[in-house]
Motif scaffolding. Structure first.
Motif: not given
Length: 264
Positions: A41-52
């Motif tokens: 899963p790429a959930k960490d990448t997705i979370r950071e992208l959406r945060k910024n």
């Protein structure tokens, strides 16, 4: 420097490491549509992208890059979701056994080449086939139908250090350099820009986990003229540069970002 990138990015190995930071770098330069591919899963990448970047759109796809049908389907899914594919980063790879040829099993050797070379080629081929179907993203003479960056290594242009006998890995990355050069020539006149990045030692979680007093990696760091490992974001910025119009006259380049390791 701002590259003002627009379009759709496709990144393998996007769940962590350099692939993750390539996504962050491309987002900082303006990309808002991402296909993020990884076996995990790429959930960490997705979370950071959406945060910024709250306006980012993400298509997450689980992918084994050595699976031909799955690779072709992932490109089809990307185009179905976003309409085209502009920036591909074929980053997924493995290190393999650190041994010389006399000690490597055939299965281990094939496993490394299956991911690092065949996997890159399968993704690369599917991307080229799609890019040939689409028009340039802008009317600028510096624009392309699509841009591909393949993950090679400084050990794709020189032999590995005696203390890091990564024979299979070096073989696989030399092959990626050859693939990049051959297809850069074949497709430049058809509007596809193809380059490779050749990182040196990068402070990925895997590498940092092996760093301790007296470790091989700690010794290797002292051989780097800058006396440090690369930050993952530095490699991500190199990928963004190679996808941008700032590198529009570069085809078949193997961008060495190794802190000077290969010139010593």
């Amino acid at each position: 420097m701002s590259f003002a990138l627009k379009g759709v990015a496709y990144i393998t190995g996007a769940g962590s490491g350099i692939g993750q930071h390539a996504a962050y770098s491309l987002a900082r330069q303006g990309v808002r549509q991402f296909a993020l591919l990884d076996r995990n899963p790429a959930k960490d990448t997705i979370r950071e992208l959406r945060k910024n970047h709250p306006d980012v759109q993400v298509k997450e796809i689980q992918l084994d890059v050595a699976d031909e049908a799955a690779v072709n389907d992932s490109v089809e899914q990307t185009v179905k979701e976003f309409g085209r594919l502009d920036y591909a980063f074929n980053n997924a790879g493995i290190g393999g056994t650190l041994d010389t040829t006399d000690k490597i099993d055939k299965d281990d050797f094939e496993r490394v080449l299956g991911v690092n070379t065949l996997g890159v080629w399968l993704c690369h081929r599917a991307q080229i086939r799609q890019m040939l179907k689409q028009e340039k993203i802008s009317e600028s003479f510096r624009s392309y139908r699509g841009s591909i960056v393949n993950m090679a290594s400084m050990y794709g242009v020189v032999g590995p250090s005696l203390s890091v006998p990564s024979t299979a890995y070096a073989t696989s990355k030399h092959a990626v350099v050859g693939l990049t050069r051959a297809d850069a020539i074949a497709f430049a006149h058809q509007g596809i820009k193809i380059n490779a990045i050749c990182p040196g030692y990068v402070a990925t979680p895997l590498v940092m986990g092996s760093m301790n007093q007296g470790s091989v990696m700690d010794d290797e760091r002292t051989k780097v003229p800058l006396r440090r490992l690369a930050a993952m974001e530095e490699m991500g910025d190199c990928v963004a540069f190679l996808h941008s119009e700032a590198s529009s006259y570069m085809i078949g380049a193997n961008m060495i970002a190794d802190g000077g390791f290969t010139i010593t």
